[in-house]
Design a protein around this motif. Sequence first.
Motif, PDB file in Angstrom:
ATOM      1  N   GLY A 151     115.181 -22.844  43.075  1.00  0.00           N
ATOM      2  CA  GLY A 151     116.404 -22.216  43.633  1.00  0.00           C
ATOM      3  C   GLY A 151     117.701 -22.812  43.134  1.00  0.00           C
ATOM      4  O   GLY A 151     118.727 -22.114  43.308  1.00  0.00           O
ATOM      5  N   GLU A 152     117.312 -24.031  42.492  1.00  0.00           N
ATOM      6  CA  GLU A 152     118.695 -24.508  42.000  1.00  0.00           C
ATOM      7  C   GLU A 152     119.349 -24.018  40.902  1.00  0.00           C
ATOM      8  O   GLU A 152     120.605 -24.117  40.731  1.00  0.00           O
ATOM      9  CB  GLU A 152     118.489 -26.143  41.634  1.00  0.00           C
ATOM     10  CG  GLU A 152     118.067 -27.233  42.478  1.00  0.00           C
ATOM     11  CD  GLU A 152     118.896 -27.393  43.563  1.00  0.00           C
ATOM     12  OE1 GLU A 152     120.216 -27.100  43.147  1.00  0.00           O
ATOM     13  OE2 GLU A 152     118.717 -27.779  44.702  1.00  0.00           O
ATOM     14  N   GLY A 153     118.784 -22.930  40.238  1.00  0.00           N
ATOM     15  CA  GLY A 153     119.358 -22.098  39.268  1.00  0.00           C
ATOM     16  C   GLY A 153     119.836 -20.809  39.664  1.00  0.00           C
ATOM     17  O   GLY A 153     119.963 -19.768  38.935  1.00  0.00           O
ATOM     18  N   GLY A 154     119.710 -20.617  41.005  1.00  0.00           N
ATOM     19  CA  GLY A 154     120.076 -19.364  41.572  1.00  0.00           C
ATOM     20  C   GLY A 154     118.889 -18.263  41.934  1.00  0.00           C
ATOM     21  O   GLY A 154     117.546 -18.722  41.225  1.00  0.00           O
ATOM     22  N   THR A 155     118.947 -17.382  42.653  1.00  0.00           N
ATOM     23  CA  THR A 155     117.848 -16.432  42.896  1.00  0.00           C
ATOM     24  C   THR A 155     117.831 -14.986  42.704  1.00  0.00           C
ATOM     25  O   THR A 155     116.891 -14.278  42.943  1.00  0.00           O
ATOM     26  CB  THR A 155     117.580 -16.502  44.396  1.00  0.00           C
ATOM     27  OG1 THR A 155     118.948 -16.112  45.037  1.00  0.00           O
ATOM     28  CG2 THR A 155     117.126 -17.982  45.007  1.00  0.00           C
ATOM     29  N   ALA A 156     118.744 -14.834  41.815  1.00  0.00           N
ATOM     30  CA  ALA A 156     118.749 -13.420  41.122  1.00  0.00           C
ATOM     31  C   ALA A 156     117.679 -13.134  40.399  1.00  0.00           C
ATOM     32  O   ALA A 156     117.421 -13.846  39.514  1.00  0.00           O
ATOM     33  CB  ALA A 156     120.308 -13.288  40.222  1.00  0.00           C
ATOM     34  N   PRO A 157     116.945 -12.048  40.643  1.00  0.00           N
ATOM     35  CA  PRO A 157     115.665 -11.717  39.963  1.00  0.00           C
ATOM     36  C   PRO A 157     115.787 -10.909  38.609  1.00  0.00           C
ATOM     37  O   PRO A 157     115.525  -9.748  38.461  1.00  0.00           O
ATOM     38  CB  PRO A 157     114.955 -10.757  41.013  1.00  0.00           C
ATOM     39  CG  PRO A 157     116.077 -10.040  41.710  1.00  0.00           C
ATOM     40  CD  PRO A 157     117.176 -10.862  41.843  1.00  0.00           C
ATOM     41  N   ALA A 158     116.542 -11.812  37.803  1.00  0.00           N
ATOM     42  CA  ALA A 158     116.858 -11.131  36.314  1.00  0.00           C
ATOM     43  C   ALA A 158     115.595 -11.348  35.440  1.00  0.00           C
ATOM     44  O   ALA A 158     114.750 -12.311  35.623  1.00  0.00           O
ATOM     45  CB  ALA A 158     117.967 -11.794  35.681  1.00  0.00           C
ATOM     46  N   PHE A 159     115.437 -10.413  34.746  1.00  0.00           N
ATOM     47  CA  PHE A 159     114.026 -10.358  33.834  1.00  0.00           C
ATOM     48  C   PHE A 159     114.451 -10.637  32.428  1.00  0.00           C
ATOM     49  O   PHE A 159     115.656 -10.126  31.884  1.00  0.00           O
ATOM     50  CB  PHE A 159     113.291  -9.062  33.726  1.00  0.00           C
ATOM     51  CG  PHE A 159     112.084  -8.779  33.108  1.00  0.00           C
ATOM     52  CD1 PHE A 159     111.060  -9.244  33.810  1.00  0.00           C
ATOM     53  CD2 PHE A 159     111.963  -8.344  31.716  1.00  0.00           C
ATOM     54  CE1 PHE A 159     109.752  -9.362  32.929  1.00  0.00           C
ATOM     55  CE2 PHE A 159     110.895  -8.489  30.987  1.00  0.00           C
ATOM     56  CZ  PHE A 159     109.570  -8.966  31.820  1.00  0.00           C
ATOM     57  N   GLY A 160     113.999 -11.595  31.672  1.00  0.00           N
ATOM     58  CA  GLY A 160     114.070 -11.817  30.378  1.00  0.00           C
ATOM     59  C   GLY A 160     113.980 -13.198  30.179  1.00  0.00           C
ATOM     60  O   GLY A 160     114.114 -14.354  31.226  1.00  0.00           O
ATOM     61  N   LEU A 161     114.141 -13.833  28.739  1.00  0.00           N
ATOM     62  CA  LEU A 161     113.888 -15.214  28.570  1.00  0.00           C
ATOM     63  C   LEU A 161     115.145 -15.894  28.877  1.00  0.00           C
ATOM     64  O   LEU A 161     116.188 -15.498  28.624  1.00  0.00           O
ATOM     65  CB  LEU A 161     113.569 -15.266  27.301  1.00  0.00           C
ATOM     66  CG  LEU A 161     113.500 -16.588  26.477  1.00  0.00           C
ATOM     67  CD1 LEU A 161     112.184 -17.268  27.193  1.00  0.00           C
ATOM     68  CD2 LEU A 161     113.271 -16.592  25.228  1.00  0.00           C
ATOM     69  N   ASP A 162     114.947 -17.030  29.760  1.00  0.00           N
ATOM     70  CA  ASP A 162     116.176 -17.931  29.988  1.00  0.00           C
ATOM     71  C   ASP A 162     115.647 -19.224  30.144  1.00  0.00           C
ATOM     72  O   ASP A 162     114.876 -19.706  31.212  1.00  0.00           O
ATOM     73  CB  ASP A 162     116.438 -17.260  31.497  1.00  0.00           C
ATOM     74  CG  ASP A 162     117.783 -18.065  32.096  1.00  0.00           C
ATOM     75  OD1 ASP A 162     118.382 -18.894  31.274  1.00  0.00           O
ATOM     76  OD2 ASP A 162     118.338 -17.860  33.206  1.00  0.00           O
ATOM     77  N   VAL A 163     116.020 -20.044  29.087  1.00  0.00           N
ATOM     78  CA  VAL A 163     115.725 -21.287  29.148  1.00  0.00           C
ATOM     79  C   VAL A 163     116.852 -22.323  29.733  1.00  0.00           C
ATOM     80  O   VAL A 163     116.488 -23.600  29.573  1.00  0.00           O
ATOM     81  CB  VAL A 163     114.965 -21.613  27.684  1.00  0.00           C
ATOM     82  CG1 VAL A 163     113.800 -20.953  27.407  1.00  0.00           C
ATOM     83  CG2 VAL A 163     116.092 -21.564  26.894  1.00  0.00           C
ATOM     84  N   ASP A 164     118.018 -21.817  29.957  1.00  0.00           N
ATOM     85  CA  ASP A 164     118.865 -22.499  30.437  1.00  0.00           C
ATOM     86  C   ASP A 164     118.977 -22.601  31.875  1.00  0.00           C
ATOM     87  O   ASP A 164     119.990 -23.383  32.486  1.00  0.00           O
ATOM     88  CB  ASP A 164     120.191 -21.921  29.627  1.00  0.00           C
ATOM     89  CG  ASP A 164     120.084 -21.995  28.187  1.00  0.00           C
ATOM     90  OD1 ASP A 164     119.806 -23.085  27.721  1.00  0.00           O
ATOM     91  OD2 ASP A 164     120.767 -21.123  27.715  1.00  0.00           O
ATOM     92  N   ASP A 165     118.234 -21.894  32.670  1.00  0.00           N
ATOM     93  CA  ASP A 165     118.323 -22.146  34.255  1.00  0.00           C
ATOM     94  C   ASP A 165     117.994 -23.179  34.403  1.00  0.00           C
ATOM     95  O   ASP A 165     116.858 -23.797  34.110  1.00  0.00           O
ATOM     96  CB  ASP A 165     117.200 -21.100  34.622  1.00  0.00           C
ATOM     97  CG  ASP A 165     117.625 -20.930  35.956  1.00  0.00           C
ATOM     98  OD1 ASP A 165     117.216 -21.740  36.776  1.00  0.00           O
ATOM     99  OD2 ASP A 165     117.624 -19.761  36.562  1.00  0.00           O
ATOM    100  N   PRO A 166     118.879 -24.033  35.331  1.00  0.00           N
ATOM    101  CA  PRO A 166     118.634 -25.399  35.580  1.00  0.00           C
ATOM    102  C   PRO A 166     117.415 -25.725  36.582  1.00  0.00           C
ATOM    103  O   PRO A 166     116.649 -26.618  36.472  1.00  0.00           O
ATOM    104  CB  PRO A 166     119.716 -25.859  36.493  1.00  0.00           C
ATOM    105  CG  PRO A 166     120.519 -24.973  36.671  1.00  0.00           C
ATOM    106  CD  PRO A 166     120.200 -23.636  35.711  1.00  0.00           C
ATOM    107  N   GLY A 167     117.162 -24.438  37.499  1.00  0.00           N
ATOM    108  CA  GLY A 167     115.877 -24.527  38.299  1.00  0.00           C
ATOM    109  C   GLY A 167     114.639 -24.589  37.363  1.00  0.00           C
ATOM    110  O   GLY A 167     113.602 -25.188  37.752  1.00  0.00           O
ATOM    111  N   VAL A 168     114.818 -23.582  36.366  1.00  0.00           N
ATOM    112  CA  VAL A 168     113.694 -23.345  35.394  1.00  0.00           C
ATOM    113  C   VAL A 168     113.222 -24.689  34.862  1.00  0.00           C
ATOM    114  O   VAL A 168     112.201 -25.268  34.695  1.00  0.00           O
ATOM    115  CB  VAL A 168     113.682 -22.378  34.412  1.00  0.00           C
ATOM    116  CG1 VAL A 168     112.530 -22.306  33.513  1.00  0.00           C
ATOM    117  CG2 VAL A 168     113.587 -20.898  35.093  1.00  0.00           C
ATOM    118  N   ARG A 169     114.295 -25.261  34.115  1.00  0.00           N
ATOM    119  CA  ARG A 169     114.017 -26.725  33.483  1.00  0.00           C
ATOM    120  C   ARG A 169     113.633 -27.939  34.495  1.00  0.00           C
ATOM    121  O   ARG A 169     112.910 -28.557  34.150  1.00  0.00           O
ATOM    122  CB  ARG A 169     115.487 -27.124  33.073  1.00  0.00           C
ATOM    123  CG  ARG A 169     115.904 -26.255  31.964  1.00  0.00           C
ATOM    124  CD  ARG A 169     117.033 -26.801  31.267  1.00  0.00           C
ATOM    125  NE  ARG A 169     117.305 -25.880  29.933  1.00  0.00           N
ATOM    126  CZ  ARG A 169     117.795 -26.349  28.979  1.00  0.00           C
ATOM    127  NH1 ARG A 169     118.321 -27.793  28.697  1.00  0.00           N
ATOM    128  NH2 ARG A 169     117.981 -25.615  27.888  1.00  0.00           N
TER     129      ARG A 169
END
Length: 299
Positions: A151-169
């Motif tokens: 959740g640190e990268g936000g919770t918007a349910p966007a679809f698509g490749l996102d490697v810059d999201d801090p939560g994902v990282r």
Amino acid sequence: MTTPDPPAAPAPHPDSPKDHGRAGRDLRAAVVSAVVLVAAILLSLLFWKPAFMGIVAVAVVVAVWELHQGLAAKGVDIPEQPLMLGGVVMVVVAYVWGAPALVTATAVTALVIMLWLLRRGVDGYVMNATASVFTLIYVPFLASFVALLLGEGGTAPAFGLDVDDPGVRGVITFIAITVASDTGGYIAGVLFGRHPMARVISPKKSWEGFAGSMVATIAVGVWLVTSFLGGDWWVGVLLGVIAAVMATLGDLCESVMKRDLGIKDMSQVIPGHGGLMDRLDSLLATVAPIWLVLYYLVF
């Protein structure tokens, strides 16, 4: 005089377990299962974060079921339905609304469970309620820190490749460091393990394996924190040390539980690995301190 031939060794029973040597498991099945799990996790993380939260919720449900099965061996009967439902709610609210909502959901779920158990009467109430709250904290509460991290990268349910999201990282870093601990400890233990860390609890866990875990987690931690998260190198060292210690403690605690319950694996839902809890033990133990370090020192 002719010396009689020695008696032939008896043929193994077809139902007897295979000897997998010092590895202790079927490596081929374990590798295939691991690849499938890692692929599902990475695809969901990188393309649609809510799908990853769905994986976490399913893992919570399966883990609660496994603990219910294991505790039943000792006559402990925890209520699956409120634990599973409450656990999923805890994961969801942690992801959407953060830590305060997680604390509230945990308290409410604990109260609901205690009220649920009142229907069974007096006998065994304290034992079952205590085991239920233990399960609640051990599985859904700790697993919810993965949701906080994502959740640190936000919770918007966007679809698509996102490697810059801090939560994902952050989640990828957490998983990679914990896997490095297990992998480094496993390899060093198999190759060099000579001095048992806790012979009674886990005979195959050695101090050499722990050293391998420490080296692997520090190396991966420094690399990921500096090149992937943009943090300071010493934060990577700190994460590595925390991950090695906590993952080892988590594994030992899981071993103690299984020995006390008189079972080898929590279940056989993952070929080559045993139960889901047999793989989650180190992840559950490391996620909270890793989230804390990343929250205050990186994000």
